[in-house]
Design a protein around this motif. Sequence first.
Motif, mmCIF file in Angstrom:
data_model
loop_
_atom_site.group_PDB
_atom_site.id
_atom_site.type_symbol
_atom_site.label_atom_id
_atom_site.label_comp_id
_atom_site.label_asym_id
_atom_site.label_seq_id
_atom_site.Cartn_x
_atom_site.Cartn_y
_atom_site.Cartn_z
ATOM 1 N N ILE A 234 0.850 -1.124 -0.234
ATOM 2 C CA ILE A 234 -0.278 0.326 0.039
ATOM 3 C C ILE A 234 0.762 1.645 0.144
ATOM 4 O O ILE A 234 0.505 2.224 -0.660
ATOM 5 N N ALA A 235 1.964 1.021 0.624
ATOM 6 C CA ALA A 235 2.653 2.408 0.968
ATOM 7 C C ALA A 235 3.566 2.983 -0.364
ATOM 8 O O ALA A 235 4.250 3.621 -1.006
ATOM 9 N N ALA A 236 3.697 2.051 -1.382
ATOM 10 C CA ALA A 236 3.888 2.102 -2.857
ATOM 11 C C ALA A 236 3.705 2.057 -3.530
ATOM 12 O O ALA A 236 3.764 2.608 -4.572
ATOM 13 N N LEU A 237 2.189 2.226 -3.480
ATOM 14 C CA LEU A 237 1.324 3.220 -4.460
ATOM 15 C C LEU A 237 1.024 3.972 -4.229
ATOM 16 O O LEU A 237 1.876 5.245 -3.572
ATOM 17 N N PRO A 238 0.742 4.448 -5.776
ATOM 18 C CA PRO A 238 1.170 6.639 -5.795
ATOM 19 C C PRO A 238 -0.191 7.154 -5.065
ATOM 20 O O PRO A 238 -1.511 6.008 -4.408
ATOM 21 N N LYS A 239 -0.168 8.227 -3.991
ATOM 22 C CA LYS A 239 -0.980 8.267 -2.995
ATOM 23 C C LYS A 239 -2.889 8.474 -3.538
ATOM 24 O O LYS A 239 -3.359 8.340 -2.770
ATOM 25 N N LYS A 240 -2.995 8.829 -4.698
ATOM 26 C CA LYS A 240 -4.134 8.464 -5.304
ATOM 27 C C LYS A 240 -5.121 7.514 -5.271
ATOM 28 O O LYS A 240 -5.705 7.121 -5.014
ATOM 29 N N GLU A 241 -3.699 6.300 -5.155
ATOM 30 C CA GLU A 241 -4.397 4.875 -5.625
ATOM 31 C C GLU A 241 -4.249 4.131 -4.189
ATOM 32 O O GLU A 241 -5.488 3.281 -4.250
ATOM 33 N N ARG A 242 -4.232 4.965 -3.390
ATOM 34 C CA ARG A 242 -4.018 4.441 -1.551
ATOM 35 C C ARG A 242 -5.362 4.310 -0.948
ATOM 36 O O ARG A 242 -6.146 5.431 -1.442
ATOM 37 N N PRO A 243 -5.743 3.005 -0.851
ATOM 38 C CA PRO A 243 -6.665 2.858 -0.011
ATOM 39 C C PRO A 243 -7.092 4.027 1.485
ATOM 40 O O PRO A 243 -5.737 3.839 1.823
ATOM 41 N N VAL A 244 -7.914 4.785 1.834
ATOM 42 C CA VAL A 244 -8.097 5.802 3.492
ATOM 43 C C VAL A 244 -8.133 4.441 4.443
ATOM 44 O O VAL A 244 -8.914 3.637 4.660
ATOM 45 N N VAL A 245 -7.648 4.813 5.315
ATOM 46 C CA VAL A 245 -6.810 3.966 6.362
ATOM 47 C C VAL A 245 -7.486 4.910 7.609
ATOM 48 O O VAL A 245 -6.577 5.739 7.761
ATOM 49 N N ARG A 246 -8.603 3.995 8.773
ATOM 50 C CA ARG A 246 -8.955 4.875 9.784
ATOM 51 C C ARG A 246 -9.355 4.037 10.803
ATOM 52 O O ARG A 246 -9.288 2.845 11.077
ATOM 53 N N ALA A 247 -8.189 4.490 11.940
ATOM 54 C CA ALA A 247 -8.539 2.849 13.488
ATOM 55 C C ALA A 247 -9.631 2.717 13.842
ATOM 56 O O ALA A 247 -10.408 4.247 13.256
ATOM 57 N N SER A 248 -10.487 1.640 14.550
ATOM 58 C CA SER A 248 -10.901 1.832 14.499
ATOM 59 C C SER A 248 -11.473 1.807 15.696
ATOM 60 O O SER A 248 -10.523 1.193 16.731
ATOM 61 N N SER A 249 -12.286 2.693 17.051
ATOM 62 C CA SER A 249 -12.406 2.464 18.223
ATOM 63 C C SER A 249 -12.839 1.280 18.238
ATOM 64 O O SER A 249 -12.952 0.928 20.056
ATOM 65 N N CYS A 250 -13.688 0.590 18.044
ATOM 66 C CA CYS A 250 -14.392 -0.841 18.276
ATOM 67 C C CYS A 250 -13.184 -1.794 18.544
ATOM 68 O O CYS A 250 -12.342 -2.551 17.813
ATOM 69 N N ARG A 251 -13.739 -3.653 19.334
ATOM 70 C CA ARG A 251 -13.321 -4.079 18.873
ATOM 71 C C ARG A 251 -13.846 -5.345 18.500
ATOM 72 O O ARG A 251 -14.945 -5.332 18.402
ATOM 73 N N ASP A 252 -12.453 -6.469 18.568
ATOM 74 C CA ASP A 252 -13.410 -7.697 17.237
ATOM 75 C C ASP A 252 -13.271 -7.650 18.665
ATOM 76 O O ASP A 252 -12.398 -8.746 19.415
ATOM 77 N N GLY A 253 -14.065 -8.721 18.756
ATOM 78 C CA GLY A 253 -15.354 -9.586 19.372
ATOM 79 C C GLY A 253 -14.213 -10.899 19.812
ATOM 80 O O GLY A 253 -14.275 -11.770 21.423
ATOM 81 N N ARG A 254 -14.025 -11.087 18.855
ATOM 82 C CA ARG A 254 -13.146 -12.469 19.045
ATOM 83 C C ARG A 254 -11.973 -12.826 19.433
ATOM 84 O O ARG A 254 -11.923 -13.429 20.060
ATOM 85 N N ARG A 255 -11.319 -11.387 19.095
ATOM 86 C CA ARG A 255 -9.773 -11.797 18.927
ATOM 87 C C ARG A 255 -9.981 -10.530 20.548
ATOM 88 O O ARG A 255 -8.084 -10.037 20.945
ATOM 89 N N GLY A 256 -10.122 -9.792 21.028
ATOM 90 C CA GLY A 256 -10.467 -8.379 21.648
ATOM 91 C C GLY A 256 -8.898 -7.664 20.844
ATOM 92 O O GLY A 256 -8.701 -7.226 21.861
#
Length: 59
Positions: A30-52
């Motif tokens: 992803i870091a090697a992709l041109p900025k226009k092609e990169r997905p927007v990544v946001r950290a989620s404040s919720c937790r994954d119930g399976r793994r915490g």
Amino acid sequence: MIKGWGRPFEEPIEVDSRKLVTLMDAGEYIAALPKKERPVVRASSCRDGRRGTKGVLLS
């Protein structure tokens, strides 16, 4: 069990002619992709119930 960036995916992800096996591989791809092609990544404040663990949302 490997944790963090080196942890392998359950199934490798094939993109172009490359196989992404770990989160580190995916991040580098992803870091090697041109900025226009990169997905927007946001950290989620919720937790994954399976793994915490915190989730990551791609949009």
